[in-house]
Design a protein around this motif. Structure first.
Motif, PDB file in Angstrom:
ATOM      1  N   ASP A 182       0.845  -1.189   0.000  1.00 10.07           N
ATOM      2  CA  ASP A 182       0.000   0.000   0.000  1.00 10.07           C
ATOM      3  C   ASP A 182       0.880   1.238   0.000  1.00 10.07           C
ATOM      4  O   ASP A 182       1.869   1.293   0.744  1.00 10.07           O
ATOM      5  N   GLY A 183       0.509   2.233  -0.816  1.00  7.70           N
ATOM      6  CA  GLY A 183       1.288   3.467  -0.793  1.00  7.70           C
ATOM      7  C   GLY A 183       1.027   4.339  -1.997  1.00  7.70           C
ATOM      8  O   GLY A 183      -0.078   4.368  -2.544  1.00  7.70           O
ATOM      9  N   THR A 184       2.074   5.040  -2.421  1.00  4.95           N
ATOM     10  CA  THR A 184       1.972   6.062  -3.459  1.00  4.95           C
ATOM     11  C   THR A 184       2.799   5.685  -4.678  1.00  4.95           C
ATOM     12  O   THR A 184       3.942   5.248  -4.547  1.00  4.95           O
ATOM     13  N   TYR A 185       2.202   5.858  -5.840  1.00  5.07           N
ATOM     14  CA  TYR A 185       2.923   5.739  -7.112  1.00  5.07           C
ATOM     15  C   TYR A 185       2.918   7.094  -7.800  1.00  5.07           C
ATOM     16  O   TYR A 185       1.918   7.804  -7.788  1.00  5.07           O
ATOM     17  N   SER A 186       4.059   7.436  -8.403  1.00  3.85           N
ATOM     18  CA  SER A 186       4.196   8.721  -9.073  1.00  3.85           C
ATOM     19  C   SER A 186       4.830   8.520 -10.443  1.00  3.85           C
ATOM     20  O   SER A 186       5.772   7.733 -10.581  1.00  3.85           O
ATOM     21  N   TRP A 187       4.324   9.197 -11.453  1.00  8.45           N
ATOM     22  CA  TRP A 187       4.891   9.093 -12.798  1.00  8.45           C
ATOM     23  C   TRP A 187       4.927  10.438 -13.517  1.00  8.45           C
ATOM     24  O   TRP A 187       5.263  10.519 -14.674  1.00  8.45           O
ATOM     25  N   GLY A 188       4.629  11.507 -12.807  1.00  7.94           N
ATOM     26  CA  GLY A 188       4.615  12.813 -13.436  1.00  7.94           C
ATOM     27  C   GLY A 188       6.002  13.343 -13.741  1.00  7.94           C
ATOM     28  O   GLY A 188       6.209  14.076 -14.706  1.00  7.94           O
ATOM     29  N   ASP A 189       6.985  12.985 -12.908  1.00 11.51           N
ATOM     30  CA  ASP A 189       8.355  13.477 -13.088  1.00 11.51           C
ATOM     31  C   ASP A 189       9.323  12.318 -12.850  1.00 11.51           C
ATOM     32  O   ASP A 189      10.180  12.375 -11.970  1.00 11.51           O
ATOM     33  N   GLY A 190       9.181  11.268 -13.636  1.00  8.15           N
ATOM     34  CA  GLY A 190       9.957  10.055 -13.447  1.00  8.15           C
ATOM     35  C   GLY A 190       9.188   9.057 -12.610  1.00  8.15           C
ATOM     36  O   GLY A 190       8.498   9.422 -11.652  1.00  8.15           O
ATOM     37  N   TYR A 191       9.255   7.778 -12.972  1.00 11.04           N
ATOM     38  CA  TYR A 191       8.502   6.737 -12.284  1.00 11.04           C
ATOM     39  C   TYR A 191       9.098   6.465 -10.909  1.00 11.04           C
ATOM     40  O   TYR A 191      10.309   6.269 -10.774  1.00 11.04           O
ATOM     41  N   ALA A 192       8.248   6.460  -9.882  1.00  9.33           N
ATOM     42  CA  ALA A 192       8.698   6.220  -8.508  1.00  9.33           C
ATOM     43  C   ALA A 192       7.531   5.689  -7.693  1.00  9.33           C
ATOM     44  O   ALA A 192       6.368   5.882  -8.047  1.00  9.33           O
ATOM     45  N   PHE A 193       7.848   4.988  -6.600  1.00 12.11           N
ATOM     46  CA  PHE A 193       6.792   4.614  -5.663  1.00 12.11           C
ATOM     47  C   PHE A 193       7.342   4.548  -4.252  1.00 12.11           C
ATOM     48  O   PHE A 193       8.552   4.425  -4.029  1.00 12.11           O
ATOM     49  N   GLY A 213      -3.530  11.965  -7.890  1.00 12.18           N
ATOM     50  CA  GLY A 213      -2.982  13.304  -7.777  1.00 12.18           C
ATOM     51  C   GLY A 213      -2.660  13.722  -6.352  1.00 12.18           C
ATOM     52  O   GLY A 213      -2.958  13.034  -5.373  1.00 12.18           O
ATOM     53  N   ALA A 214      -1.983  14.861  -6.232  1.00  8.41           N
ATOM     54  CA  ALA A 214      -1.704  15.517  -4.943  1.00  8.41           C
ATOM     55  C   ALA A 214      -0.941  14.634  -3.970  1.00  8.41           C
ATOM     56  O   ALA A 214      -1.218  14.623  -2.768  1.00  8.41           O
ATOM     57  N   THR A 215       0.032  13.854  -4.457  1.00  4.83           N
ATOM     58  CA  THR A 215       0.860  13.050  -3.561  1.00  4.83           C
ATOM     59  C   THR A 215       2.217  13.717  -3.378  1.00  4.83           C
ATOM     60  O   THR A 215       2.638  14.532  -4.187  1.00  4.83           O
ATOM     61  N   GLU A 216       2.908  13.343  -2.307  1.00  7.38           N
ATOM     62  CA  GLU A 216       4.192  13.962  -2.014  1.00  7.38           C
ATOM     63  C   GLU A 216       5.295  13.429  -2.924  1.00  7.38           C
ATOM     64  O   GLU A 216       5.230  12.297  -3.421  1.00  7.38           O
ATOM     65  N   GLU A 217       6.336  14.235  -3.106  1.00  6.00           N
ATOM     66  CA  GLU A 217       7.470  13.825  -3.925  1.00  6.00           C
ATOM     67  C   GLU A 217       8.193  12.652  -3.265  1.00  6.00           C
ATOM     68  O   GLU A 217       8.353  12.591  -2.044  1.00  6.00           O
ATOM     69  N   ILE A 218       8.632  11.702  -4.085  1.00  4.32           N
ATOM     70  CA  ILE A 218       9.352  10.523  -3.599  1.00  4.32           C
ATOM     71  C   ILE A 218      10.832  10.700  -3.910  1.00  4.32           C
ATOM     72  O   ILE A 218      11.211  10.922  -5.060  1.00  4.32           O
ATOM     73  N   VAL A 219      11.671  10.622  -2.872  1.00  4.45           N
ATOM     74  CA  VAL A 219      13.105  10.830  -3.055  1.00  4.45           C
ATOM     75  C   VAL A 219      13.875   9.651  -2.478  1.00  4.45           C
ATOM     76  O   VAL A 219      13.405   8.947  -1.580  1.00  4.45           O
ATOM     77  N   ALA A 220      15.081   9.430  -2.984  1.00  3.09           N
ATOM     78  CA  ALA A 220      15.930   8.339  -2.514  1.00  3.09           C
ATOM     79  C   ALA A 220      16.471   8.653  -1.124  1.00  3.09           C
ATOM     80  O   ALA A 220      16.692   9.809  -0.771  1.00  3.09           O
ATOM     81  N   PRO A 221      16.723   7.634  -0.311  1.00  2.00           N
ATOM     82  CA  PRO A 221      17.309   7.844   1.020  1.00  2.00           C
ATOM     83  C   PRO A 221      18.735   8.386   0.891  1.00  2.00           C
ATOM     84  O   PRO A 221      19.378   8.241  -0.156  1.00  2.00           O
ATOM     85  N   PRO A 222      19.279   8.999   1.950  1.00  2.00           N
ATOM     86  CA  PRO A 222      20.660   9.499   1.913  1.00  2.00           C
ATOM     87  C   PRO A 222      21.644   8.362   1.638  1.00  2.00           C
ATOM     88  O   PRO A 222      21.520   7.264   2.193  1.00  2.00           O
ATOM     89  N   ALA A 223      22.627   8.626   0.794  1.00  2.00           N
ATOM     90  CA  ALA A 223      23.604   7.601   0.421  1.00  2.00           C
ATOM     91  C   ALA A 223      24.349   7.062   1.632  1.00  2.00           C
ATOM     92  O   ALA A 223      24.679   5.869   1.697  1.00  2.00           O
ATOM     93  N   ALA A 224      24.613   7.920   2.613  1.00  2.00           N
ATOM     94  CA  ALA A 224      25.366   7.491   3.796  1.00  2.00           C
ATOM     95  C   ALA A 224      24.598   6.479   4.632  1.00  2.00           C
ATOM     96  O   ALA A 224      25.197   5.743   5.423  1.00  2.00           O
ATOM     97  N   GLN A 225      23.289   6.419   4.469  1.00  2.00           N
ATOM     98  CA  GLN A 225      22.471   5.487   5.239  1.00  2.00           C
ATOM     99  C   GLN A 225      22.101   4.240   4.436  1.00  2.00           C
ATOM    100  O   GLN A 225      21.287   3.433   4.881  1.00  2.00           O
ATOM    101  N   THR A 226      22.714   4.083   3.270  1.00  2.00           N
ATOM    102  CA  THR A 226      22.300   3.035   2.332  1.00  2.00           C
ATOM    103  C   THR A 226      23.425   2.057   2.039  1.00  2.00           C
ATOM    104  O   THR A 226      24.563   2.459   1.760  1.00  2.00           O
ATOM    105  N   GLY A 227      23.112   0.749   2.084  1.00  2.00           N
ATOM    106  CA  GLY A 227      24.032  -0.297   1.667  1.00  2.00           C
ATOM    107  C   GLY A 227      23.528  -0.932   0.377  1.00  2.00           C
ATOM    108  O   GLY A 227      22.322  -1.123   0.213  1.00  2.00           O
ATOM    109  N   ASP A 228      24.443  -1.255  -0.542  1.00  2.00           N
ATOM    110  CA  ASP A 228      24.063  -1.754  -1.859  1.00  2.00           C
ATOM    111  C   ASP A 228      24.225  -3.271  -1.932  1.00  2.00           C
ATOM    112  O   ASP A 228      25.310  -3.792  -1.673  1.00  2.00           O
ATOM    113  N   LEU A 229      23.141  -3.968  -2.287  1.00  2.00           N
ATOM    114  CA  LEU A 229      23.171  -5.422  -2.453  1.00  2.00           C
ATOM    115  C   LEU A 229      22.938  -5.832  -3.905  1.00  2.00           C
ATOM    116  O   LEU A 229      22.576  -6.967  -4.183  1.00  2.00           O
TER     117      LEU A 229
END
Length: 287
Positions: free
Chosen positions: A83-94, A259-275
């Motif tokens: 459950d949540g938000t999908y956005s495609w107005g300025d690049g696909y994100a959820f 419509g009217a959903t908040e912008e979806i942004v990536a988490p800070p790189a320093a808090q992220t591990g890549d698998l």
């Protein structure tokens, strides 16, 4: 952390998160060419169906985002609900919450749900910091889309809205074999049910993502040669529900509000591990 087990299921979960992305702009172009060839002999009923789907597609694309409830059935086991938000107005994100146990991610978090993002072509999972390995002291896990769909498939899904519900609506809009299955009630709302089957020629370049049995998604679905799409169009020319079947996988999306959903942004790189590499390796072992 049992890295191989976890990486495999994270990869499968990421594939499940594709959600209603069967046919993007290139697939729509191919399908449109097929539709154009048959236009001279099309009956008025098909013209009416195409007009409805054209309005629904344009309206969906215009609004640019939606609150969505989604379920992905992978065959065995409990379907994964999100459950949540999908956005495609300025690049696909959820930005969604999914059930930890159904996604088999208990090794990564004690929380009953896992917050999951898709931003700039990568998946992010809100996990518990691990004592060692790539996730040592990290709050987020990142997996590039190429780990699930392969490099060619990930490129096919890239773009301003290449994997969005809007892109799928375009594919349905231009398909030449759409059926009107009549009025139905979905989530308490009256809607008209439409169905189309898209083959590899309709998928265009997206067959690299969905029809390739060599990538992780293809291994899950059996390298689908067709995608069955259903959409229920309700009031205000907007979809109420969309389902897609890729071989052994079925994805259902219920749209609660557009419509009217908040912008979806990536988490800070320093808090992220890549698998990403671990998931690629796990997929290679499965193939």
């Amino acid at each position: 952390m049992k890295l191989r087990y976890t990486a495999t299921w994270v990869g499968l979960t990421a594939a499940a998160m594709v959600a209603a992305t069967a046919c993007g702009s290139q697939g729509a172009k191919t399908a449109a060419e097929t539709a154009d060839k048959a236009a001279d002999t099309a009956v008025s009923r098909m013209d009416t169906i195409m007009a409805v789907l054209s309005r629904a597609t344009d309206r969906t694309e215009e609004l640019g985002s939606a609150e969505v409830r989604m379920s992905t059935d992978l065959g065995p086991g409990e379907p994964i609900s999100m459950d949540g938000t999908y956005s495609w107005g300025d690049g696909y994100a959820f930005d969604v919450e999914m059930d930890t146990e159904a996604a088999r991610m208990q090794a990564l978090t004690d929380s009953p749900t896992v917050r999951t993002l898709f931003v700039d072509g990568a998946y992010y999972y809100d996990v518990d910091p691990q004592p060692s390995g790539p996730l040592a002291g990290k709050e987020w896990m990142r997996i590039d889309g190429s780990a699930v769909f392969g490099d060619a498939g990930a490129n096919a899904l890239s773009g301003s809205a290449g994997g969005s519900p809007s892109a799928s609506m375009k594919g349905l809009k231009y398909a030449s074999n759409v059926e009107d299955l009549g009025k139905e009630t979905v989530n308490g709302r009256s809607a008209t049910h439409y169905r189309a089957v898209l083959d590899r020629s309709d998928m265009g370049r997206l067959k690299d993502a969905y029809g390739d049995a060599g990538n992780l998604f293809g291994q899950m679905t059996g390298g689908s040669t067709t995608v069955t799409m259903d959409v229920w169009v309700g009031g205000k020319d907007l979809p109420v529900r969309m389902t897609q079947e890729f071989g052994a996988m079925k994805v259902t999306m219920d749209f609660d509000r557009f419509g009217a959903t908040e912008e979806i942004v990536a988490p800070p790189a320093a808090q992220t591990g890549d698998l990403t590499q671990e998931v690629k390796d796990a997929g290679a072992q499965q193939g």
